[in-house]
Design a protein around this motif. Structure first.
Motif, PDB file in Angstrom:
ATOM      1  N   TYR A   1    -114.884 -28.009  -7.879  1.00  0.00           N
ATOM      2  CA  TYR A   1    -115.791 -28.813  -8.570  1.00  0.00           C
ATOM      3  C   TYR A   1    -115.578 -30.389  -8.811  1.00  0.00           C
ATOM      4  O   TYR A   1    -116.017 -30.978  -8.166  1.00  0.00           O
ATOM      5  CB  TYR A   1    -116.441 -28.004  -9.664  1.00  0.00           C
ATOM      6  CG  TYR A   1    -117.699 -28.828  -9.997  1.00  0.00           C
ATOM      7  CD1 TYR A   1    -118.801 -29.173  -9.613  1.00  0.00           C
ATOM      8  CD2 TYR A   1    -117.612 -29.641 -11.230  1.00  0.00           C
ATOM      9  CE1 TYR A   1    -119.837 -29.833  -9.846  1.00  0.00           C
ATOM     10  CE2 TYR A   1    -118.663 -30.516 -11.631  1.00  0.00           C
ATOM     11  CZ  TYR A   1    -119.894 -30.507 -11.150  1.00  0.00           C
ATOM     12  OH  TYR A   1    -120.776 -31.241 -11.455  1.00  0.00           O
ATOM     13  N   ASP A   2    -114.485 -30.510  -9.410  1.00  0.00           N
ATOM     14  CA  ASP A   2    -113.859 -31.783  -9.481  1.00  0.00           C
ATOM     15  C   ASP A   2    -113.465 -32.410  -8.364  1.00  0.00           C
ATOM     16  O   ASP A   2    -113.930 -33.461  -8.200  1.00  0.00           O
ATOM     17  CB  ASP A   2    -112.530 -31.700 -10.656  1.00  0.00           C
ATOM     18  CG  ASP A   2    -112.329 -33.053 -11.212  1.00  0.00           C
ATOM     19  OD1 ASP A   2    -113.389 -33.865 -11.645  1.00  0.00           O
ATOM     20  OD2 ASP A   2    -111.200 -33.544 -10.915  1.00  0.00           O
ATOM     21  N   GLN A   3    -112.899 -31.846  -7.526  1.00  0.00           N
ATOM     22  CA  GLN A   3    -112.465 -32.231  -6.360  1.00  0.00           C
ATOM     23  C   GLN A   3    -113.792 -32.576  -5.261  1.00  0.00           C
ATOM     24  O   GLN A   3    -113.756 -33.825  -4.820  1.00  0.00           O
ATOM     25  CB  GLN A   3    -111.535 -31.418  -5.394  1.00  0.00           C
ATOM     26  CG  GLN A   3    -111.009 -32.087  -4.237  1.00  0.00           C
ATOM     27  CD  GLN A   3    -110.301 -31.236  -3.568  1.00  0.00           C
ATOM     28  OE1 GLN A   3    -110.117 -30.140  -3.678  1.00  0.00           O
ATOM     29  NE2 GLN A   3    -109.195 -31.830  -2.579  1.00  0.00           N
ATOM     30  N   SER A   4    -114.903 -31.756  -5.320  1.00  0.00           N
ATOM     31  CA  SER A   4    -115.997 -32.136  -4.594  1.00  0.00           C
ATOM     32  C   SER A   4    -116.843 -33.310  -5.226  1.00  0.00           C
ATOM     33  O   SER A   4    -117.367 -34.189  -4.327  1.00  0.00           O
ATOM     34  CB  SER A   4    -116.971 -30.862  -4.572  1.00  0.00           C
ATOM     35  OG  SER A   4    -117.500 -30.654  -5.750  1.00  0.00           O
ATOM     36  N   LYS A   5    -116.644 -33.503  -6.807  1.00  0.00           N
ATOM     37  CA  LYS A   5    -117.586 -34.753  -7.212  1.00  0.00           C
ATOM     38  C   LYS A   5    -116.874 -36.046  -6.838  1.00  0.00           C
ATOM     39  O   LYS A   5    -117.437 -36.968  -6.544  1.00  0.00           O
ATOM     40  CB  LYS A   5    -117.443 -34.416  -8.701  1.00  0.00           C
ATOM     41  CG  LYS A   5    -118.413 -33.629  -9.445  1.00  0.00           C
ATOM     42  CD  LYS A   5    -118.440 -33.470 -10.726  1.00  0.00           C
ATOM     43  CE  LYS A   5    -117.912 -34.644 -11.609  1.00  0.00           C
ATOM     44  NZ  LYS A   5    -118.039 -34.694 -12.964  1.00  0.00           N
ATOM     45  N   SER A   6    -115.271 -35.933  -6.655  1.00  0.00           N
ATOM     46  CA  SER A   6    -114.799 -37.200  -6.204  1.00  0.00           C
ATOM     47  C   SER A   6    -114.971 -37.611  -4.897  1.00  0.00           C
ATOM     48  O   SER A   6    -114.512 -38.743  -4.503  1.00  0.00           O
ATOM     49  CB  SER A   6    -113.374 -37.033  -6.733  1.00  0.00           C
ATOM     50  OG  SER A   6    -112.548 -36.080  -6.032  1.00  0.00           O
ATOM     51  N   THR A   7    -115.171 -36.813  -3.802  1.00  0.00           N
ATOM     52  CA  THR A   7    -115.327 -37.001  -2.631  1.00  0.00           C
ATOM     53  C   THR A   7    -116.776 -36.965  -2.076  1.00  0.00           C
ATOM     54  O   THR A   7    -117.087 -37.460  -1.192  1.00  0.00           O
ATOM     55  CB  THR A   7    -114.757 -35.804  -1.840  1.00  0.00           C
ATOM     56  OG1 THR A   7    -115.470 -34.519  -2.218  1.00  0.00           O
ATOM     57  CG2 THR A   7    -113.354 -35.673  -1.842  1.00  0.00           C
TER      58      THR A   7
END
Length: 84
Positions: free
Chosen positions: A77-83
């Protein structure tokens, strides 16, 4: 306790986990609490159907894997928010 993890789970464990607590709750439930290096804690649990077949080591492994699976969800989830 020496728990054998899959490569995926072992990588998560090695990179993010500071400490793990294992608890037996009741007659057939095991809980694993993982504390990450940043202090965040995630809980995983496991339970068997028959209390006579309870095995702490098996329960601890499954509870730890479930806690690590939750960690993987947070990281995805954190990675999807940053991309985005």
């Amino acid at each position: 306790m020496n728990i054998q993890l899959s490569d995926f789970h072992q990588k998560l464990y090695d990179e993010y986990v500071r400490y793990v607590w294992y608890l037996r709750v009741g007659l057939k439930t095991t809980i694993a609490v993982i504390q990450l290096h940043n202090g965040f804690e995630i809980v995983g649990s496991s339970a068997c159907l028959n209390p006579d077949e309870y095995n702490f080591e098996k329960g601890a492994k499954l509870a730890l894997e479930r806690a690590l699976d939750e960690l993987a969800k947070y990281l995805a989830y954190d990675q999807s928010k940053s991309t985005s």
